[in-house]
Motif scaffolding. Structure first.
Motif, PDB file in Angstrom:
ATOM      1  N   THR A  50       0.801  -1.221   0.000  1.00 40.85           N
ATOM      2  CA  THR A  50       0.000   0.000   0.000  1.00 40.85           C
ATOM      3  C   THR A  50       0.836   1.275   0.000  1.00 40.85           C
ATOM      4  O   THR A  50       2.001   1.287   0.391  1.00 40.85           O
ATOM      5  CB  THR A  50      -0.907   0.033   1.237  1.00 40.85           C
ATOM      6  OG1 THR A  50      -0.088  -0.063   2.416  1.00 40.85           O
ATOM      7  CG2 THR A  50      -1.903  -1.105   1.217  1.00 40.85           C
ATOM      8  N   CYS A  51       0.184   2.364  -0.410  1.00 41.22           N
ATOM      9  CA  CYS A  51       0.748   3.714  -0.329  1.00 41.22           C
ATOM     10  C   CYS A  51      -0.048   4.508   0.700  1.00 41.22           C
ATOM     11  O   CYS A  51      -1.268   4.380   0.783  1.00 41.22           O
ATOM     12  CB  CYS A  51       0.668   4.392  -1.698  1.00 41.22           C
ATOM     13  SG  CYS A  51       1.320   6.080  -1.714  1.00 41.22           S
ATOM     14  N   GLY A  52       0.637   5.335   1.471  1.00 45.02           N
ATOM     15  CA  GLY A  52      -0.046   6.147   2.474  1.00 45.02           C
ATOM     16  C   GLY A  52       0.414   7.583   2.476  1.00 45.02           C
ATOM     17  O   GLY A  52       0.360   8.265   3.495  1.00 45.02           O
ATOM     18  N   LYS A  58      -4.070   7.122  -0.185  1.00 50.10           N
ATOM     19  CA  LYS A  58      -4.616   6.343   0.933  1.00 50.10           C
ATOM     20  C   LYS A  58      -5.995   5.778   0.572  1.00 50.10           C
ATOM     21  O   LYS A  58      -6.301   4.622   0.882  1.00 50.10           O
ATOM     22  CB  LYS A  58      -4.691   7.220   2.190  1.00 50.10           C
ATOM     23  CG  LYS A  58      -3.332   7.489   2.810  1.00 50.10           C
ATOM     24  CD  LYS A  58      -3.430   8.159   4.164  1.00 50.10           C
ATOM     25  CE  LYS A  58      -3.660   9.632   4.050  1.00 50.10           C
ATOM     26  NZ  LYS A  58      -3.512  10.333   5.347  1.00 50.10           N
ATOM     27  N   GLU A  59      -6.792   6.599  -0.087  1.00 53.76           N
ATOM     28  CA  GLU A  59      -8.126   6.136  -0.482  1.00 53.76           C
ATOM     29  C   GLU A  59      -8.031   4.972  -1.462  1.00 53.76           C
ATOM     30  O   GLU A  59      -8.769   3.976  -1.334  1.00 53.76           O
ATOM     31  CB  GLU A  59      -8.901   7.293  -1.119  1.00 53.76           C
ATOM     32  CG  GLU A  59     -10.319   6.932  -1.519  1.00 53.76           C
ATOM     33  CD  GLU A  59     -11.078   8.101  -2.105  1.00 53.76           C
ATOM     34  OE1 GLU A  59     -12.220   7.891  -2.553  1.00 53.76           O
ATOM     35  OE2 GLU A  59     -10.542   9.231  -2.132  1.00 53.76           O
ATOM     36  N   SER A  61      -5.589   2.845  -1.671  1.00 54.30           N
ATOM     37  CA  SER A  61      -5.114   1.674  -0.935  1.00 54.30           C
ATOM     38  C   SER A  61      -6.255   1.021  -0.157  1.00 54.30           C
ATOM     39  O   SER A  61      -6.421  -0.203  -0.184  1.00 54.30           O
ATOM     40  CB  SER A  61      -3.990   2.081   0.021  1.00 54.30           C
ATOM     41  OG  SER A  61      -2.821   2.459  -0.687  1.00 54.30           O
ATOM     42  N   CYS A  85       3.300   1.374   3.175  1.00 50.02           N
ATOM     43  CA  CYS A  85       3.237   2.645   3.909  1.00 50.02           C
ATOM     44  C   CYS A  85       1.944   2.825   4.698  1.00 50.02           C
ATOM     45  O   CYS A  85       1.967   3.258   5.850  1.00 50.02           O
ATOM     46  CB  CYS A  85       3.415   3.803   2.931  1.00 50.02           C
ATOM     47  SG  CYS A  85       5.056   3.867   2.179  1.00 50.02           S
ATOM     48  N   LEU A  86       0.797   2.534   4.085  1.00 50.95           N
ATOM     49  CA  LEU A  86      -0.466   2.694   4.805  1.00 50.95           C
ATOM     50  C   LEU A  86      -0.506   1.765   6.007  1.00 50.95           C
ATOM     51  O   LEU A  86      -0.930   2.163   7.099  1.00 50.95           O
ATOM     52  CB  LEU A  86      -1.643   2.397   3.878  1.00 50.95           C
ATOM     53  CG  LEU A  86      -3.017   2.736   4.468  1.00 50.95           C
ATOM     54  CD1 LEU A  86      -3.258   4.239   4.400  1.00 50.95           C
ATOM     55  CD2 LEU A  86      -4.126   1.998   3.727  1.00 50.95           C
ATOM     56  N   ARG A  89       1.700   2.974   8.891  1.00 47.95           N
ATOM     57  CA  ARG A  89       1.225   4.138   9.636  1.00 47.95           C
ATOM     58  C   ARG A  89      -0.076   3.891  10.401  1.00 47.95           C
ATOM     59  O   ARG A  89      -0.307   4.451  11.464  1.00 47.95           O
ATOM     60  CB  ARG A  89       1.022   5.304   8.664  1.00 47.95           C
ATOM     61  CG  ARG A  89       0.898   6.632   9.391  1.00 47.95           C
ATOM     62  CD  ARG A  89       0.991   7.781   8.449  1.00 47.95           C
ATOM     63  NE  ARG A  89       1.025   9.030   9.198  1.00 47.95           N
ATOM     64  CZ  ARG A  89       0.675  10.197   8.706  1.00 47.95           C
ATOM     65  NH1 ARG A  89       0.282  10.285   7.459  1.00 47.95           N
ATOM     66  NH2 ARG A  89       0.724  11.289   9.446  1.00 47.95           N
ATOM     67  N   TYR A  90      -0.944   3.022   9.850  1.00 45.56           N
ATOM     68  CA  TYR A  90      -2.278   2.851  10.437  1.00 45.56           C
ATOM     69  C   TYR A  90      -2.578   1.391  10.765  1.00 45.56           C
ATOM     70  O   TYR A  90      -3.714   0.961  10.675  1.00 45.56           O
ATOM     71  CB  TYR A  90      -3.343   3.390   9.473  1.00 45.56           C
ATOM     72  CG  TYR A  90      -3.163   4.839   9.102  1.00 45.56           C
ATOM     73  CD1 TYR A  90      -3.467   5.850  10.004  1.00 45.56           C
ATOM     74  CD2 TYR A  90      -2.693   5.209   7.838  1.00 45.56           C
ATOM     75  CE1 TYR A  90      -3.303   7.186   9.671  1.00 45.56           C
ATOM     76  CE2 TYR A  90      -2.532   6.542   7.490  1.00 45.56           C
ATOM     77  CZ  TYR A  90      -2.839   7.523   8.410  1.00 45.56           C
ATOM     78  OH  TYR A  90      -2.681   8.842   8.074  1.00 45.56           O
ATOM     79  N   GLU A 328      -1.766  16.128   6.311  1.00 42.95           N
ATOM     80  CA  GLU A 328      -1.342  14.806   6.736  1.00 42.95           C
ATOM     81  C   GLU A 328      -1.092  14.826   8.236  1.00 42.95           C
ATOM     82  O   GLU A 328      -0.184  15.526   8.704  1.00 42.95           O
ATOM     83  CB  GLU A 328      -0.074  14.385   5.991  1.00 42.95           C
ATOM     84  CG  GLU A 328      -0.264  14.201   4.507  1.00 42.95           C
ATOM     85  CD  GLU A 328      -1.245  13.090   4.195  1.00 42.95           C
ATOM     86  OE1 GLU A 328      -1.197  12.040   4.877  1.00 42.95           O
ATOM     87  OE2 GLU A 328      -2.073  13.267   3.279  1.00 42.95           O
TER      88      GLU A 328
END
Length: 435
Positions: A50-52, A58-59, A61, A85-86, A89-90, A328
């Motif tokens: 994923t990309c964040g 983010k959406e 992903s 990345c997503l 971070r989350y 962000e």
């Protein structure tokens, strides 16, 4: 015996793509059949990288995870893993909201991901990759993380501080890629110009670029993501002197107003930015400059934006992208500044800059008509062969559409006469021999 099959879906930038290639390299060595970004595969195991970085990424992903979570619920796949990345971070929030996912992994959890799918990380395969790109070009990621701490950027929160890959490992990896047929290396990192400081106490990007040019089989070396503050003279020297280094530089500038540069924590001024552009163009007269701009940053006034427009007009960048500011969480701007530029104004500013750049690009392209340029052939598409000059990077820049009744092999460097041009693409015909 039937191979185990795994589907890797990669979102975001080329740095993520390289991470997926490292994962696939390990899996391939263990007997897995790896499928990339397929819309039709019977693979029962899926890994989403994923990309964040910004809101839209983010959406995308989250929507991709939801799509494969639904496929798992329907019984179309058996195991679903999320990395990148997503997820870095989350992770906790995603775990709570998406119980269909078997496990979440961050950006440095390669061995854990392999263990989760039932195999083991092999250190002797460090640097081995199964390419997602066409066989003749590949990305070379020379470091991870970033130390700059720009006001709007979440990369240090996701990827951590700058960590360089040892020099010798990069040369070994690039040599292996060349043996496999790679002719163009695209050097990437969060900040390529910072390379070496953490390991060697000094910047070694210029030295690395020269060493890559000595590898047999490598014809082009291209540089991306060069941070403008304290730009190393050694890199300019290498780009000027080494014929294999593409006269192309991706250098994200973000803004030109001193007010905005200070608030963005960019580490340089308007005068320093203009001086750097002038130095690059004096010492490398045919250089193509790609930049990225950010509009609608907190506190950006119409005067700041007009100053940026004037800068784009005067600088006449060869390639340019522009993004509206999005808040962000955890960054300086999100914590300390008010997101006070209306979304409609951000959108209008993006459109105004891109309209200006479109005209600049068209004028530059029209001047190329009648010239002969060396082009690397990427693929055949419909009635055309498609390639790029040294002034264009794959996926992000313009292409040359070539009419040829003779087949052209991908990866060959071919002399092409430019016959027509529009805003963002060129047309051409064979002008000589290829190699």
């Amino acid at each position: 015996m039937k191979k185990k099959k795994i589907h890797i879906v990669t979102l975001g930038c080329a740095k993520n793509l390289v991470d997926s290639e490292y994962l696939a390299g390990q899996l391939d060595a263990e007997g897995w059949e790896v499928v990339y970004d397929s819309d039709s595969t019977d693979a029962r195991v899926v890994v989403i990288n994923t990309c964040g970085f910004i809101g839209d990424a983010k959406e995308e992903s989250v929507n991709t995870i939801l799509r494969f979570a639904a496929a798992k619920e329907a019984g179309d796949i058996e195991h679903l893993f999320v990395m990148g990345c997503l997820s870095e971070r989350y992770r906790d929030e995603l775990r709570d909201e998406l119980p269909e996912v078997d496990a979440f992994f961050g950006v440095r959890d390669l061995s854990d991901i392999l263990r989760a799918v039932g195999t083991t990380y092999r250190d002797e395969l460090r640097g081995e990759r199964r390419l997602t790109t066409p066989a003749h070009y590949a990305y070379l990621k020379i470091s991870e993380g970033c130390n700059w701490g720009c006001g709007y950027c979440a990369i240090p929160l996701i990827r951590g501080r700058h960590v360089s890959v040892p020099f010798e490992e990069l040369i070994d990896e690039a040599t292996t890629l060349a043996r496999k047929g790679v002719r163009e290396l695209i050097v990437i990192a969060q900040d390529t110009t910072y390379y070496g400081i953490d390991l060697y106490g000094r910047r070694r990007l210029g030295e690395l670029l020269r060493a890559l040019c000595r590898i047999d089989g490598i014809e082009w070396v291209r540089l991306h993501y060069a941070y403008p503050a304290h730009f190393p003279q050694e890199v300019i020297d290498a780009m000027r002197d080494e014929p294999k280094i593409c006269k192309y530089l991706d250098i994200p500038l973000q803004h030109i107003s001193d007010r905005m540069l200070r608030s963005m924590r960019r580490g340089l001024s308007k005068a320093e930015t203009i001086d750097l552009i002038g130095r690059l163009r004096r010492e490398i007269p045919d250089i193509a400059l790609r930049t990225t701009l950010l509009v609608g940053y907190p506190g950006e006034t119409e005067a700041d934006f007009e100053e940026l427009l004037d800068f784009v007009t005067a600088s006449r960048f060869d390639r340019l992208g522009v993004f509206p500011y999005s808040e962000e969480e955890g960054t300086y701007s999100a914590t300390e500044l008010a997101d006070d530029v209306p979304e409609a104004v951000k959108t209008e500013r993006v459109e105004r800059i891109m309209a200006l750049q479109q005209e600049i690009a068209r004028q530059k392209n029209e001047r190329l008509v009648g010239q002969v340029r060396q082009v690397i052939i990427d693929r055949c598409e419909g009635d055309f062969w498609v390639g790029r000059t040294q002034y264009d990077s794959p996926e992000v820049d313009q292409e040359v559409l070539i009419v040829s009744t003779a087949p052209l092999a991908p990866g060959t460097l071919t002399d092409i006469r430019i016959t027509a041009a529009d805003d963002y693409d060129l047309r051409g015909e064979l002008a000589g021999t290829d190699r």
